[in-house]
Design an enzyme around this catalytic site. Sequence first.
Site, PDB file in Angstrom:
ATOM      1  N   CYS A  96      21.900  14.819 -27.806  1.00 43.19           N
ATOM      2  CA  CYS A  96      21.850  15.252 -29.201  1.00 43.19           C
ATOM      3  C   CYS A  96      21.197  14.147 -30.025  1.00 43.19           C
ATOM      4  O   CYS A  96      21.653  13.001 -29.996  1.00 43.19           O
ATOM      5  CB  CYS A  96      23.266  15.516 -29.711  1.00 43.19           C
ATOM      6  SG  CYS A  96      23.385  15.896 -31.468  1.00 43.19           S
ATOM      7  N   CYS A 131      15.302  18.446 -31.950  1.00 43.51           N
ATOM      8  CA  CYS A 131      16.695  18.822 -31.699  1.00 43.51           C
ATOM      9  C   CYS A 131      16.730  19.485 -30.334  1.00 43.51           C
ATOM     10  O   CYS A 131      15.831  20.269 -29.993  1.00 43.51           O
ATOM     11  CB  CYS A 131      17.195  19.781 -32.780  1.00 43.51           C
ATOM     12  SG  CYS A 131      18.814  20.519 -32.441  1.00 43.51           S
TER      13      CYS A 131
END
Length: 270
Positions: free
Chosen positions: A82, A192
Amino acid sequence: MTDQPFMHDSKQRPIGVFDSGVGGISVLQHIHALLPNEQLLYVADSKYAPYGNKTPAEIQARCIEIADFLVNHHVKAIVVGCNTATAAAIDMMRERYALPIIGMEPAVKSAATASRNGIVGVLATTGTLKSAQFAGLLESYGRNVKIITQACVGLVECVERGELQADTTMQLIQQYCQPLLDEGADTIVLGCTHYPFVRALIEQVVGEEVSLIDTGAAVARQLQKRLAMLNLLVNDNKVGCVSFWTNSKADNARQVIESLWRRPAVINLL
């Protein structure tokens, strides 16, 4: 904290991977492809997704809880799948845990090199774009290119719901990509780990002439390099077991994980 000596059985231990939901499965796929004999344990913190709209302190608290869970399951390394969590918590995690911790970062350097016209777009969460880490990337690699950033509010949630082909997902992608195209970006960073799962829709919007940069493969290579340096790569030739843990409240959580993983999966509830 520096890496500590491992016990003789450490090679057989699993590698832990986590994200604020299912997005990090895109990184997990690259890891499994490069290191097919390794056992992998993935934690989807979907109950608290997305991290992009949370404070650094909130993100750090989630990272500690998940890392403690992984350490209790005797992992030999942790991959923070992440970008937002990496920016907010990886330094703290490396001080706290005596094992290799590999993070993400938007591929600004790679995009700057790949761009033909010197105009690069970055699709990311608000948390990533506001982070000091991202500011440092821009300072280091963005001097000779024009970088346009776009926060993609709501796109993570579409992936979490498994809405990879939905009209609403396409509308968001059109909304977020158009400003980058208007500025002339010929290279776009998928900043992302959720976004590679809607890559096909992004490609429809931006066209064949725009290059899309995903960092998952580079993270897998960095993990392999780090484990090799520490003599922690498994010796077995059999395919390693991959198991999933999720705290999602969604009724279709198992279905979403299996659809993203593209095969049947062992899924446990946190």
